[in-house]
Scaffold this motif. Structure first.
Motif, PDB file in Angstrom:
ATOM      1  N   ALA A   1     -23.860 -34.225  18.992  1.00  0.00           N
ATOM      2  CA  ALA A   1     -24.776 -34.805  19.454  1.00  0.00           C
ATOM      3  C   ALA A   1     -26.538 -34.638  20.604  1.00  0.00           C
ATOM      4  O   ALA A   1     -27.156 -34.881  20.415  1.00  0.00           O
ATOM      5  N   ALA A   2     -25.658 -33.090  21.093  1.00  0.00           N
ATOM      6  CA  ALA A   2     -26.661 -32.620  21.890  1.00  0.00           C
ATOM      7  C   ALA A   2     -27.464 -31.643  21.067  1.00  0.00           C
ATOM      8  O   ALA A   2     -28.817 -32.081  21.674  1.00  0.00           O
ATOM      9  N   ARG A   3     -27.164 -31.687  20.132  1.00  0.00           N
ATOM     10  CA  ARG A   3     -28.038 -30.791  19.252  1.00  0.00           C
ATOM     11  C   ARG A   3     -28.948 -31.334  18.815  1.00  0.00           C
ATOM     12  O   ARG A   3     -30.531 -31.421  19.185  1.00  0.00           O
ATOM     13  N   TYR A   4     -28.529 -33.039  18.480  1.00  0.00           N
ATOM     14  CA  TYR A   4     -29.699 -33.736  17.429  1.00  0.00           C
ATOM     15  C   TYR A   4     -30.776 -34.486  19.122  1.00  0.00           C
ATOM     16  O   TYR A   4     -31.810 -34.475  18.446  1.00  0.00           O
ATOM     17  N   ALA A   5     -29.844 -34.468  19.734  1.00  0.00           N
ATOM     18  CA  ALA A   5     -30.533 -35.143  21.339  1.00  0.00           C
ATOM     19  C   ALA A   5     -31.839 -34.024  21.625  1.00  0.00           C
ATOM     20  O   ALA A   5     -33.024 -34.415  21.877  1.00  0.00           O
ATOM     21  N   CYS A   6     -31.187 -32.859  21.737  1.00  0.00           N
ATOM     22  CA  CYS A   6     -32.582 -32.185  22.448  1.00  0.00           C
ATOM     23  C   CYS A   6     -33.985 -31.712  21.173  1.00  0.00           C
ATOM     24  O   CYS A   6     -34.805 -31.625  21.210  1.00  0.00           O
ATOM     25  N   ALA A   7     -32.901 -32.148  19.401  1.00  0.00           N
ATOM     26  CA  ALA A   7     -34.280 -32.188  18.894  1.00  0.00           C
ATOM     27  C   ALA A   7     -35.034 -33.733  18.972  1.00  0.00           C
ATOM     28  O   ALA A   7     -37.057 -33.640  18.419  1.00  0.00           O
ATOM     29  N   ALA A   8     -34.694 -34.426  19.305  1.00  0.00           N
ATOM     30  CA  ALA A   8     -34.999 -35.584  19.596  1.00  0.00           C
ATOM     31  C   ALA A   8     -36.261 -35.666  20.711  1.00  0.00           C
ATOM     32  O   ALA A   8     -37.282 -36.545  20.722  1.00  0.00           O
TER      33      ALA A   8
ATOM     34  N   ALA B   1     -35.017 -39.319   9.995  1.00  0.00           N
ATOM     35  CA  ALA B   1     -35.425 -38.721   8.812  1.00  0.00           C
ATOM     36  C   ALA B   1     -36.824 -37.906   9.559  1.00  0.00           C
ATOM     37  O   ALA B   1     -36.392 -36.518   9.747  1.00  0.00           O
ATOM     38  N   ASP B   2     -37.870 -37.617  10.402  1.00  0.00           N
ATOM     39  CA  ASP B   2     -37.920 -36.950  11.070  1.00  0.00           C
ATOM     40  C   ASP B   2     -37.345 -35.626  12.040  1.00  0.00           C
ATOM     41  O   ASP B   2     -37.412 -34.608  11.981  1.00  0.00           O
ATOM     42  N   VAL B   3     -35.953 -36.127  12.456  1.00  0.00           N
ATOM     43  CA  VAL B   3     -35.563 -35.044  13.420  1.00  0.00           C
ATOM     44  C   VAL B   3     -34.725 -34.268  12.291  1.00  0.00           C
ATOM     45  O   VAL B   3     -34.120 -32.885  12.049  1.00  0.00           O
TER      46      VAL B   3
ATOM     47  N   LEU C   1     -35.106 -30.367  12.712  1.00  0.00           N
ATOM     48  CA  LEU C   1     -33.665 -29.434  12.294  1.00  0.00           C
ATOM     49  C   LEU C   1     -33.974 -28.082  11.453  1.00  0.00           C
ATOM     50  O   LEU C   1     -32.803 -27.420  11.156  1.00  0.00           O
ATOM     51  N   ALA C   2     -34.443 -28.944  10.001  1.00  0.00           N
ATOM     52  CA  ALA C   2     -34.039 -28.419   8.521  1.00  0.00           C
ATOM     53  C   ALA C   2     -34.787 -27.341   9.082  1.00  0.00           C
ATOM     54  O   ALA C   2     -34.775 -26.095   8.662  1.00  0.00           O
ATOM     55  N   THR C   3     -35.673 -27.172   9.181  1.00  0.00           N
ATOM     56  CA  THR C   3     -37.481 -26.535   9.511  1.00  0.00           C
ATOM     57  C   THR C   3     -36.807 -25.419  10.687  1.00  0.00           C
ATOM     58  O   THR C   3     -36.650 -23.945  10.315  1.00  0.00           O
TER      59      THR C   3
END
Length: 299
Positions: free
Chosen positions: A262-269, A287-289, A293-295
């Motif tokens: 969750a923290a990984r997604y949250a930092c990216a968002a 989809a944006d996140v 992250l893939a990039t």
């Protein structure tokens, strides 16, 4: 989809862009002005909804144009607004925001947010029973937050508190919270009397705190008390308003994945949110996140 119940504030943001922040007594010409939907509660609800959560919100607005606009905006994001009350006596809350070089200074007028009461929370009990996780902040009265935490506990739902604006927290409330999401200053204020060093403080609350630290990303401890770090994702910042709210909405939306994910997604968002103006205007979709992250993971 994770069912996220957000208890919190609903404001209209009045945003002025300027080349420098005015000093006391100084009058400057601003560069632009715009209104944006805001309020920490509404922002976090929108962030969670865009990231794929099924979101319901409890709050209050005034019987005015801003209130109507906020209800329409939240509804357009797919957020269930049936538990948002309309005040007959107070105006919709506003935030006056000055933005300069990616930083901001904010003055909040609570308005109808200040009327949210334990009685309103109790009348919304069905929403707690239906939720997977409850998310709250401190732009509404503490009594309403305490009532929300108690109802979440009654129904066995994890309660996430973003302790902002900074405030000392009642001992009973602390015991009912599954996760705190402060920045470093908010952490110190919320747990006054605990160790002054934030790393030592996190160690006393294993698995219960994820602390945001700006460009340094987020820090938290796992269930064993071992310190973990989620680095930030560098981007070209346009407007930092709402970055913290995006982070919190993401933590709730991805709660079922565990704190590290969750923290990984949250930092990216949160990183993506500062690349566009407005608290809600910059909030990304799932989809944006995923694409971001893939990039970054491929780099």
């Amino acid at each position: 989809m994770t069912k996220v119940l957000v208890v919190g504030s609903i404001n209209m943001d009045l945003v002025v862009g300027t080349a420098k922040f005015p000093r006391l007594g100084e009058t400057l010409f601003g560069e632009h002005f715009a209104t944006y939907p805001g309020g920490k509660g509404a922002n976090q609800a929108v962030a969670a909804a865009r990231l794929g959560a099924q979101v319901t919100m409890i709050g209050r607005v005034g019987d005015d144009a801003f209130g109507q606009q906020m209800l329409a905006t939240l509804g357009a994001e797919g957020i269930d607004t049936r538990w948002i009350g309309i005040s007959a006596t107070a105006a919709t809350g506003i935030a006056a925001i000055t933005v300069c070089d990616g930083d901001n200074a904010i003055l909040v007028i609570p308005g109808a947010n200040g009327e949210l009461s334990p009685a309103h929370i109790a009348a919304s009990e069905a929403a707690f029973a239906d939720a997977d996780v409850v998310l709250a902040q401190l732009e509404v009265p503490m009594a309403a937050i305490e009532a929300a935490a108690a109802l979440a506990a009654k129904h066995g739902k994890p309660f996430i508190l973003n302790p902002a604006p900074a405030a000392s927290l009642p001992i009973k409330l602390i015991g009912q919270i599954a996760l705190f999401t402060p920045n470093e200053y908010e952490l110190a204020v919320a747990f006054e009397g605990k160790p002054a060093d934030w790393k030592a403080l996190l160690a006393t609350l294993p698995g219960k705190v994820v602390m945001t630290k700006g460009r340094d990303g987020a820090w938290f401890t796992d269930a064993a008390g071992v310190l973990q770090h989620q680095p930030s994702y560098p981007v070209a910042a346009v407007d930092s308003t709402g970055a913290g709210d995006t982070f919190n909405g993401a933590i709730a939306a991805f709660w079922d994945l565990g704190l590290a994910a969750a923290a990984r997604y949250a930092c990216a968002a949160g990183a993506l949110s500062v690349t566009r103006p407005g608290a809600q205007g910059g909030m990304p979709t799932r989809a944006d996140v995923d694409a971001f992250l893939a990039t970054r993971d491929a780099a």
